[in-house]
Design a protein around this motif. Structure first.
Motif, mmCIF file in Angstrom:
data_model
loop_
_atom_site.group_PDB
_atom_site.id
_atom_site.type_symbol
_atom_site.label_atom_id
_atom_site.label_comp_id
_atom_site.label_asym_id
_atom_site.label_seq_id
_atom_site.Cartn_x
_atom_site.Cartn_y
_atom_site.Cartn_z
ATOM 1 N N ALA A 55 90.724 52.911 52.249
ATOM 2 C CA ALA A 55 89.530 52.371 52.902
ATOM 3 C C ALA A 55 89.208 53.272 54.095
ATOM 4 N N GLU A 56 88.134 52.982 54.778
ATOM 5 C CA GLU A 56 87.781 53.797 55.939
ATOM 6 C C GLU A 56 87.269 52.900 57.055
ATOM 7 N N THR A 97 87.139 56.245 50.654
ATOM 8 C CA THR A 97 85.934 55.566 51.111
ATOM 9 C C THR A 97 85.221 56.472 52.106
ATOM 10 N N SER A 130 78.251 50.925 55.678
ATOM 11 C CA SER A 130 78.560 50.323 56.974
ATOM 12 C C SER A 130 77.455 49.335 57.346
ATOM 13 N N ARG A 150 69.386 51.701 54.824
ATOM 14 C CA ARG A 150 70.758 52.153 54.561
ATOM 15 C C ARG A 150 70.944 52.411 53.073
ATOM 16 N N TYR A 151 70.417 51.473 52.254
ATOM 17 C CA TYR A 151 70.593 51.639 50.824
ATOM 18 C C TYR A 151 69.645 52.682 50.241
ATOM 19 N N ALA A 218 81.090 49.272 47.112
ATOM 20 C CA ALA A 218 81.727 48.036 47.587
ATOM 21 C C ALA A 218 80.785 47.094 48.339
ATOM 22 N N GLY A 224 73.199 46.156 47.611
ATOM 23 C CA GLY A 224 74.470 46.785 47.261
ATOM 24 C C GLY A 224 74.768 46.647 45.769
ATOM 25 N N ARG A 341 80.687 38.624 58.640
ATOM 26 C CA ARG A 341 79.423 38.443 57.932
ATOM 27 C C ARG A 341 79.523 37.380 56.842
HETATM 28 C C1 LIG Z 1 86.233 44.761 49.082
HETATM 29 C C2 LIG Z 1 85.416 45.539 50.055
HETATM 30 C C3 LIG Z 1 85.984 46.591 50.747
HETATM 31 C C4 LIG Z 1 85.253 47.340 51.666
HETATM 32 N N1 LIG Z 1 85.854 48.369 52.335
HETATM 33 C C5 LIG Z 1 85.147 49.073 53.253
HETATM 34 C C6 LIG Z 1 85.743 50.132 53.987
HETATM 35 O O1 LIG Z 1 86.916 50.448 53.827
HETATM 36 N N2 LIG Z 1 85.009 50.794 54.887
HETATM 37 C C7 LIG Z 1 83.704 50.480 55.114
HETATM 38 O O2 LIG Z 1 83.081 51.139 55.926
HETATM 39 N N3 LIG Z 1 83.105 49.469 54.448
HETATM 40 C C8 LIG Z 1 83.793 48.764 53.532
HETATM 41 N N4 LIG Z 1 83.199 47.726 52.871
HETATM 42 C C9 LIG Z 1 81.810 47.394 53.172
HETATM 43 C C10 LIG Z 1 80.836 48.183 52.406
HETATM 44 O O3 LIG Z 1 81.177 48.562 51.196
HETATM 45 C C11 LIG Z 1 79.359 48.029 52.542
HETATM 46 O O4 LIG Z 1 78.896 49.293 52.835
HETATM 47 C C12 LIG Z 1 78.930 47.081 53.599
HETATM 48 O O5 LIG Z 1 79.464 45.828 53.324
HETATM 49 C C13 LIG Z 1 77.423 46.978 53.661
HETATM 50 O O6 LIG Z 1 76.912 46.679 52.428
HETATM 51 P P1 LIG Z 1 76.410 45.238 51.986
HETATM 52 O O7 LIG Z 1 75.420 44.824 53.037
HETATM 53 O O8 LIG Z 1 75.790 45.493 50.646
HETATM 54 O O9 LIG Z 1 77.588 44.335 51.886
HETATM 55 C C14 LIG Z 1 83.915 47.001 51.929
HETATM 56 C C15 LIG Z 1 83.332 45.929 51.232
HETATM 57 C C16 LIG Z 1 84.067 45.210 50.296
HETATM 58 C C17 LIG Z 1 83.386 44.097 49.566
#
Ligand SMILES: Cc1cc2nc3c(=O)[nH]c(=O)nc-3n(C[C@@H](O)[C@H](O)[C@H](O)COP(=O)(O)O)c2cc1C
Length: 450
Positions: A55-56, A97, A130, A150-151, A218, A224, A341
């Motif tokens: 992960a990051e 990541t 992020s 972002r997307y 992710a 997403g 969130r």
């Molecule tokens: C299981 C899981 C693991 C994730 N791991 C990371 C991570 O290691 N680093 C990171 O910056 N975001 C991580 N995320 C978040 C993102 O993948 C995503 O960019 C962020 O949630 C924003 O997107 P969203 O609004 O579609 O959820 C993770 C999300 C999930 C569901």
């Protein structure tokens, strides 16, 4: 006709910076020393896992303005770690990541193409966007992008990276000593102009063994999920219960057709934790001990503050919940933490927690142990192997990214005791059938441009 059993995909998450990790366990080692990464990666490879996952976190999380011990601090750079691991493993996929909001396609494509070469076709990129301006402050441009931008940046980032990977044909590097021909034509030329990127030049890395790294996604939002359906080979999710897993699985697989993609082209992998014991009863006892290790009194208060959005440092973790309701408005107490969130309706969640605490007479700490991050799989090796297989065969996932709670030895027992049982059932490989991560995942290698 009986349905053919699905093959399970397994990956190992190096837990690093998260509150699953019990850093205080006597068995726990460093999260930074190379030997820890080697240990977990080699265990995963011995067990024939599909890939190792990093992960990051681009900024240390804070709460109430302080870095806190809920999370283990310290996460070395992804590419440096994965490149080093390529040298001490030979088949295991290496997934990193990497953020699409703060990086540049040229640089990221160059890094992944390099990793794919060094590992002979084992690189994977977990594309994340992020979610917070707090992380953005670490970068030169600071600030942040709203969700839709972002997307749209992620989408065009990906497409641009693909153009760069495809800027070399597989046979462009000739290097024929007899004829003296080194290159065919002028490989690597690219030109890309859109609202996010305005770049032209020559990509310096010849086409890598997988053509393009495996793409993991992710994000869980509507945007997403669409992004994953359009571009990703695998999706990493938090939906780890049977019901939520099935709903998520059919949702994201259902989005593939409109992009002309097949069901099997997006592999769904929830994060999962586990606790094993010689018997189910022993495993449950161990799981309770682990939960108490994971949620100290101090940690319980920190978790509660994340929902309450208020300083609760004066509260006794062994006492009752605060009598007042969570503070309305944007969550300002916890910075950089994704799980915050999940509390979309803090008042409703607080009401549920209060009802549960009253019904079971739970203190703050006992309640937090109950409502946060209970292990997905608990039991004897036979029980856990059965649970994992049932979950996958019921189309709640295609496998799991396993997150051990002890670094780096937390996967040993699973590798030694659960994997052989999955192999006996015929649902997990007994050896790798090909050299690349695409081979392990059953994905085709993108054709080289003609
Ligand atoms: C299981 C899981 C693991 C994730 N791991 C990371 C991570 O290691 N680093 C990171 O910056 N975001 C991580 N995320 C978040 C993102 O993948 C995503 O960019 C962020 O949630 C924003 O997107 P969203 O609004 O579609 O959820 C993770 C999300 C999930 C569901």
């Amino acid at each position: 006709m009986t349905k053919q059993q699905k093959q399970i995909h397994l990956a190992a998450h190096f837990p690093g910076v998260n509150n699953t990790t019990v850093w205080s366990d006597p068995e726990a080692g460093s999260h930074i020393e190379f030997s820890s990464f080697v240990k977990l990666a080699q265990t995963a490879e011995r067990a024939k896992f599909d890939f190792f996952f990093l992960a990051e976190g681009l900024r240390l999380r804070e709460q109430g303005g302080l870095i806190y011990d809920l999370d283990v601090v310290g996460r070395p750079d992804t590419f440096t770690v994965l490149a080093a691991l390529a040298a001490v493993t030979s088949r295991l996929g290496l997934a990193g990541t990497i953020n699409s909001t703060f990086n540049e396609p040229f640089e990221v494509a160059r890094q992944f193409a390099s990793l794919d070469h060094l590992s002979e076709g084992r690189a994977a990129w977990n594309v994340v966007t992020s979610w917070d301006a707090f992380t953005g402050e670490n970068f030169r441009r600071g600030g942040f992008l709203p969700q839709d931008q972002r997307y749209s940046r992620a989408e065009t980032f990906m497409r641009t990276a693909w153009e760069l990977f495809d800027s070399w044909r597989a046979d462009d590097l000739v290097a024929d000593k007899a004829t003296g021909q080194f290159l065919r034509g002028e490989p690597g030329r690219f030109e890309h102009h859109d609202e996010h990127f305005d770049i032209a030049g020559q990509f310096p890395v010849p086409r890598s063994p997988q053509g393009r790294p495996v793409i993991i996604q992710a994000g869980d939002s509507e945007e997403g999920r669409e992004f994953a359906a359009a571009t990703a080979d695998a999706i990493f999710t938090r939906h780890g219960t049977l019901e939520a897993g099935q709903a998520f699985y059919s949702d994201v697989k259902g989005r593939l057709a409109k992009y002309g993609r097949e069901h099997s082209q997006l592999i769904v992998l929830p994060a999962a934790t586990f606790v094993l014991g010689d018997t189910d009863a022993e495993a449950h006892e161990r799981a309770d001990v682990v939960r108490r290790q994971q949620v100290s009194g101090q940690t319980a208060i920190k978790f509660l503050e994340q929902l309450w959005n208020a300083d609760l440092s004066g509260f006794d973790p062994d006492g009752p919940l605060p009598a007042f309701d969570p503070v309305a408005g944007e969550n300002t107490i916890a910075k950089g933490r994704a799980s915050v969130r999940m509390y979309r309706d803090p008042l409703a969640t607080a009401r549920q927690w209060r009802e549960l605490a009253e019904a079971k007479n739970l203190s703050i700490r006992e309640l937090i142990i109950e409502v946060t991050g209970r292990q997905n799989f608990i039991g004897s090796p036979a029980t856990v192997a059965g649970q994992i297989n049932d979950f996958v065969q019921a189309d709640a996932s295609d496998g799991f990214i396993l997150v051990p709670h002890v670094t780096p030895g937390g996967l040993d027992e699973f590798a030694d005791k659960v994997v052989p049982l999955l192999q006996e059932r015929g649902v997990f490989r007994t050896d790798y059938t090909g050299p690349t991560l695409r081979d392990h995942l059953g994905l085709t290698t993108p054709a080289s441009p003609a």
